[in-house]
Write an enzyme that holds these catalytic residues in place. Structure first.
Site, PDB file in Angstrom:
ATOM      1  N   HIS A 181     -10.544  -7.097   7.820  1.00  0.00           N
ATOM      2  CA  HIS A 181     -11.357  -6.888   6.742  1.00  0.00           C
ATOM      3  C   HIS A 181     -12.701  -6.278   7.083  1.00  0.00           C
ATOM      4  CE1 HIS A 181      -8.552 -10.156   5.841  1.00  0.00           C
ATOM      5  NE2 HIS A 181      -8.339  -9.490   4.795  1.00  0.00           N
TER       6      HIS A 181
ATOM      7  N   GLU B 161       1.023  -1.365   0.226  1.00  0.00           N
ATOM      8  CA  GLU B 161       0.057  -0.046  -0.016  1.00  0.00           C
ATOM      9  C   GLU B 161       0.728   1.286  -0.023  1.00  0.00           C
ATOM     10  OE1 GLU B 161      -2.575  -3.251   0.877  1.00  0.00           O
ATOM     11  OE2 GLU B 161      -0.477  -2.795   1.859  1.00  0.00           O
TER      12      GLU B 161
END
Length: 327
Positions: free
Chosen positions: A130, A61
């Site tokens: 998540h 990321e």
């Protein structure tokens, strides 16, 4: 003219239309290419635009956001996908110390037109890594804009606005809404302005402010209260930074009571900031304390049952509205 689209389809359509409109717009992220993204958001884009504009990246990321910032300095308008918002923390330094500050560091002579798409939220059984709602990390940082659409219409319109904005925008798209939120979406170039809230339900007794997936239980709770003689005005923030203070104040001038709902954990969230602003600037308007409904200060469990017990729902929101109305 409009057509019925899901929230996910609206995001995909916004990406495709902006890429056709401006050749400097490109998409990058993990598995966004031929695979079409973890949730299928970018399906079909690689076939139309090719490797140079739909770029598969390593699982990093920090690199994804760093590449985006660099590309923005060469005249491009990157749209970076974080696959899951939880892992945006791995790119946190690039967003808050680089993207958010660059324009200030250059005295306004440089812009950072990047969008960081962050699929966020729970109620999907995703567990710890998540299901998070990390929007509060970014609404604390000057130089960023933060949006969180709740409808297919806004998912498309706000993404278009974010891509055209010369500032870095963190775009929180709720995973639970991808295929559940559906509605009419205009064909063509309909842009939803950043920083403008939407009144989803008119009312005169209590103001309820929410955003993202919390709009559905909030509206359900408001409908329940209407049957009990309490009319709740429901405001969808849509933009979290900068949020539409004037819309909240206008509503409070009618209702004198405020409930704020967020899926994020309670401590130091957008609820707390709005509450503080109201107490500083509109306390004379209030007939009751500002109230909050939020996720408890804990981590998302894997168990659907436990997660359901933690998430704000129509029952908990309705109970808070009753308490406010009776104050």
């Amino acid at each position: 003219m409009s057509k019925e689209l899901s929230y996910l389809e609206a995001i995909r359509e916004a990406l495709a239309e902006e890429m056709r409109r401006d050749p400097k717009v490109f998409v990058l992220g993990e598995d966004v290419g031929p695979y079409g993204g973890a949730f299928g958001v970018t399906q079909g884009l690689h076939e139309e635009f090719g490797d140079l504009r739909v770029v598969d990246t390593p699982i990093s990321e920090s690199a994804i956001v760093g590449i985006s910032i660099g590309a923005s300095q060469r005249g491009y308008r990157p749209v970076a996908e974080m696959q899951f918002a939880d892992f945006i923390s791995c790119g946190f330094d690039q967003i808050v110390n680089q993207a958010a500050t660059l324009r200030f560091r250059y005295g306004g002579r440089a812009t950072v037109p990047i969008v960081v798409r962050a699929p966020s939220g729970g109620n999907v059984g995703g567990g710890l890594y998540h299901s998070q709602n990390p929007e509060a990390w970014f609404i604390h940082r000057p130089g960023l804009k933060v949006v969180a659409p709740s409808t297919a219409f806004d998912a498309k319109g706000l993404l278009k606005a974010a891509i055209r904005d010369d500032n870095p925008v963190v775009y929180f798209e709720h995973k639970y809404l991808y295929r559940r939120a559906k509605g009419p979406v205009p064909e063509g170039d309909e842009v939803v302005p950043i920083g403008v809230a939407a009144t989803r339900r008119e009312g005169s007794d209590v103001t309820l402010v929410a955003y993202g997936a919390m709009m559905t239980p909030s509206l359900e709770a408001a409908d329940r209260l209407a049957k009990e003689g309490v009319e709740v005005e429901v405001i969808d923030l849509r933009t979290l930074l900068p949020f539409d203070k004037d819309a909240i104040f206008r509503s409070l001038d009618k209702t004198n009571r405020l409930l704020i709902v967020q899926e994020d954990v309670k401590t130091l969230g957008i609820c707390a900031e709005i509450s503080a602003v109201v107490m500083e600037e509109k306390v004379d308007t209030l007939d009751a304390p500002v109230m909050r409904v939020a996720y408890p200060d804990t981590h998302p469990p894997f168990s659907h049952i436990l997660e359901g017990a933690n998430l704000p729902n129509a029952d908990t929101i309705a109970a808070a509205l009753r308490k406010l109305a009776a104050y």
